[in-house]
Design an enzyme around this catalytic site. Sequence first.
Site, PDB file in Angstrom:
ATOM      1  N   ARG A 323       0.811  -1.224   0.000  1.00  0.00           N
ATOM      2  CA  ARG A 323       0.000   0.000   0.000  1.00  0.00           C
ATOM      3  C   ARG A 323       0.842   1.271   0.000  1.00  0.00           C
ATOM      4  O   ARG A 323       0.523   2.241  -0.696  1.00  0.00           O
ATOM      5  CB  ARG A 323      -0.881  -0.014   1.254  1.00  0.00           C
ATOM      6  CG  ARG A 323      -1.840   1.137   1.383  1.00  0.00           C
ATOM      7  CD  ARG A 323      -2.424   1.199   2.802  1.00  0.00           C
ATOM      8  NE  ARG A 323      -2.670  -0.097   3.364  1.00  0.00           N
ATOM      9  CZ  ARG A 323      -3.848  -0.725   3.338  1.00  0.00           C
ATOM     10  NH1 ARG A 323      -4.891  -0.138   2.815  1.00  0.00           N
ATOM     11  NH2 ARG A 323      -3.979  -1.922   3.867  1.00  0.00           N
ATOM     12  N   TYR A 372     -14.271  -2.846   4.786  1.00  0.00           N
ATOM     13  CA  TYR A 372     -13.571  -2.371   5.999  1.00  0.00           C
ATOM     14  C   TYR A 372     -14.123  -1.053   6.528  1.00  0.00           C
ATOM     15  O   TYR A 372     -13.481  -0.437   7.385  1.00  0.00           O
ATOM     16  CB  TYR A 372     -12.081  -2.128   5.703  1.00  0.00           C
ATOM     17  CG  TYR A 372     -11.350  -3.214   4.975  1.00  0.00           C
ATOM     18  CD1 TYR A 372     -11.239  -4.497   5.502  1.00  0.00           C
ATOM     19  CD2 TYR A 372     -10.723  -2.948   3.758  1.00  0.00           C
ATOM     20  CE1 TYR A 372     -10.525  -5.475   4.840  1.00  0.00           C
ATOM     21  CE2 TYR A 372     -10.004  -3.923   3.094  1.00  0.00           C
ATOM     22  CZ  TYR A 372      -9.909  -5.192   3.629  1.00  0.00           C
ATOM     23  OH  TYR A 372      -9.204  -6.150   2.972  1.00  0.00           O
ATOM     24  N   CYS A 399     -26.380  -3.059  -7.952  1.00  0.00           N
ATOM     25  CA  CYS A 399     -27.719  -3.332  -7.459  1.00  0.00           C
ATOM     26  C   CYS A 399     -27.641  -3.729  -5.995  1.00  0.00           C
ATOM     27  O   CYS A 399     -27.874  -4.874  -5.638  1.00  0.00           O
ATOM     28  CB  CYS A 399     -28.311  -4.452  -8.297  1.00  0.00           C
ATOM     29  SG  CYS A 399     -30.059  -4.511  -8.125  1.00  0.00           S
ATOM     30  N   TYR A 429      -5.218  -2.127  -3.464  1.00  0.00           N
ATOM     31  CA  TYR A 429      -6.365  -2.982  -3.143  1.00  0.00           C
ATOM     32  C   TYR A 429      -7.669  -2.498  -3.770  1.00  0.00           C
ATOM     33  O   TYR A 429      -8.743  -2.792  -3.268  1.00  0.00           O
ATOM     34  CB  TYR A 429      -6.502  -3.141  -1.612  1.00  0.00           C
ATOM     35  CG  TYR A 429      -5.241  -3.685  -0.977  1.00  0.00           C
ATOM     36  CD1 TYR A 429      -4.840  -4.994  -1.203  1.00  0.00           C
ATOM     37  CD2 TYR A 429      -4.432  -2.873  -0.184  1.00  0.00           C
ATOM     38  CE1 TYR A 429      -3.663  -5.488  -0.644  1.00  0.00           C
ATOM     39  CE2 TYR A 429      -3.253  -3.375   0.378  1.00  0.00           C
ATOM     40  CZ  TYR A 429      -2.879  -4.675   0.142  1.00  0.00           C
ATOM     41  OH  TYR A 429      -1.717  -5.168   0.684  1.00  0.00           O
TER      42      TYR A 429
HETATM   43  N1  LLP Z   1       3.192  -8.993   3.410  1.00  0.00           N
HETATM   44  C1  LLP Z   1       2.229  -9.838   3.806  1.00  0.00           C
HETATM   45  C2  LLP Z   1       2.585 -11.159   4.289  1.00  0.00           C
HETATM   46  C3  LLP Z   1       0.886  -9.439   3.743  1.00  0.00           C
HETATM   47  O1  LLP Z   1      -0.065 -10.285   4.133  1.00  0.00           O
HETATM   48  C4  LLP Z   1       0.560  -8.151   3.268  1.00  0.00           C
HETATM   49  C5  LLP Z   1      -0.820  -7.722   3.196  1.00  0.00           C
HETATM   50  C6  LLP Z   1       1.603  -7.301   2.855  1.00  0.00           C
HETATM   51  C7  LLP Z   1       2.919  -7.756   2.952  1.00  0.00           C
HETATM   52  C8  LLP Z   1       1.369  -5.920   2.318  1.00  0.00           C
HETATM   53  O2  LLP Z   1       0.743  -5.093   3.233  1.00  0.00           O
HETATM   54  P1  LLP Z   1       0.607  -3.526   2.908  1.00  0.00           P
HETATM   55  O3  LLP Z   1       1.985  -2.934   2.962  1.00  0.00           O
HETATM   56  O4  LLP Z   1       0.010  -3.386   1.557  1.00  0.00           O
HETATM   57  O5  LLP Z   1      -0.293  -3.040   3.980  1.00  0.00           O
HETATM   58  N2  LLP Z   1      -6.853  -5.919   1.354  1.00  0.00           N
HETATM   59  C9  LLP Z   1      -6.592  -5.141   2.546  1.00  0.00           C
HETATM   60  C10 LLP Z   1      -5.319  -5.393   3.189  1.00  0.00           C
HETATM   61  C11 LLP Z   1      -4.998  -6.847   3.393  1.00  0.00           C
HETATM   62  C12 LLP Z   1      -3.568  -6.984   3.240  1.00  0.00           C
HETATM   63  C13 LLP Z   1      -3.145  -8.374   3.396  1.00  0.00           C
HETATM   64  N3  LLP Z   1      -1.774  -8.531   3.451  1.00  0.00           N
HETATM   65  C14 LLP Z   1      -6.898  -3.679   2.320  1.00  0.00           C
HETATM   66  O6  LLP Z   1      -7.505  -3.358   1.320  1.00  0.00           O
HETATM   67  O7  LLP Z   1      -6.576  -2.845   3.160  1.00  0.00           O
END
Ligand code: LLP
Length: 471
Positions: A323, A372, A399, A429
């Site tokens: 992110r 979320y 819908c 995401y």
């Molecule tokens: N590494 C692992 C093992 C992870 O599970 C994740 C995210 C990341 C790195 C990357 O995390 P970031 O830096 O992007 O926060 N779909 C959700 C977030 C779930 C993320 C799952 N794992 C959202 O839209 O916020």
Amino acid sequence: MAETTSPAQNWRETAPGWLGEPWPANLTRADDGAMMLAGQRLDDLATEVGTPAYLVDENDFKGRARAYRDAFTQAFEAIGTKVALFYAGKANLNKTLARWAAQESFGIDTTSSGELTTALAAGVPGERIALHGNNKSREELEQAIAAGVGHIIVDSLPEIELVAEVAAAAGKSQPVLVRVTTGVHAGGHEYISTAHEDQKFGLSVNPAPGESESAAMTAVLKVLEQPSLELLGLHSHIGSQILDSAGFKAAAQALVKLAADIYRRRSVAIKELDLGGGFGIAYLPGQTSLDPRAAAYTIAGAVGDACHALGIPVPKIAFEPGRSLIGGAGITLYSVGTIKQVSVKAKDGTVFPRLYVSVDGGMSDNMRPMLYEAEYHAELANRVSDAPPVLARIVGKHCESGDILIRSIKLPGDIKRGDLIAVAATGAYGRSMASNYNMIPRPPVVAVNESGATVLVRRETVADILGLDQG
Ligand code: LLP
């Protein structure tokens, strides 16, 4: 003073007229009020690529990648070790993003055959790829091991046997990291917090009641028994959208302690500790993204101190930001369609108007608000208006009455069909969790820089969707 200038700010200094977080570094407004990304008018881009569209500020993505790379490299150099960075492809992956990340010296963190195949197709070498997942299939493991994936993160005891079996059949010695849960729990929403005990990921560093050995230690000892596995390190991911470094610090200390225990028990030095991703970003005006430099130095300090206290050499440290590289560099551009005013009765009995502004996408291109309760910021993108602001709700075209992108926002009262709306910080995401609900084709991913727009992933069509139908 150069040392104290945050790299989080450095790349933005090149963007005169920047609107500020949560907008991408090169998002400005033209003299007539139209938003521009890297000097390209969004109204022109809407004509060129259509709406809805995910737009990526190419230089902002690269700037964030460099800011993370430089901050973490320097902070860990200062404690005498190296850092390995992996871009978490789950946030948003296509061949171009993988290539850009690789050019900024990131590997790619993947979580499925689809992500792995994309990283390989982008030319990322196997040894710079990590494979995650709590339920990797035999086929995924065969693909990864054949491709020479350098980091397989094992997530359970049965998986250790499966990876060992597949590696042995391929005649390889496979480097693995054991994913541990440290009990540290950080980040926004429960569904995106992954290091507390009662969830599907990882192996606990704390012995279960009545047990003398932790599941993490049992897994490590099991890996060491397998001739086809090489114990490379330990992995922890504590959650997502984390805005301070305390959780990373605590997780780092727990990993170092486990590494020291392993050294004491087996004289095996852990080569790498991977602290995962989760660095938070600004979604709304007034919020500030986690400063990579501050985070890097805090975490490096904790790692250095813990290793020193426990008398082990400082291992290489890895991170997997997703992110924080792509989230703020992306926006979604929508066209306004139907506008409808409703009267709302508040709890105290007062009645007030709310404008429902429908756009041409919605929950299928951004499910985060529904999943979320994530909050986003949006502005009129094709013009500015002096009309008095009104209370509005930006909704999609699906819908489903919960198809709300922004629950409550002030928009100019003269907003009308055909206007453009830009939603900030949708780079992470959005596309990667998009669906075809209502058989709505998924929007394109379009990179924008000073020279113009490049479609990285084309718009899906109804024909693409119907093409799957064998009826
Ligand atoms: N590494 C692992 C093992 C992870 O599970 C994740 C995210 C990341 C790195 C990357 O995390 P970031 O830096 O992007 O926060 N779909 C959700 C977030 C779930 C993320 C799952 N794992 C959202 O839209 O916020």
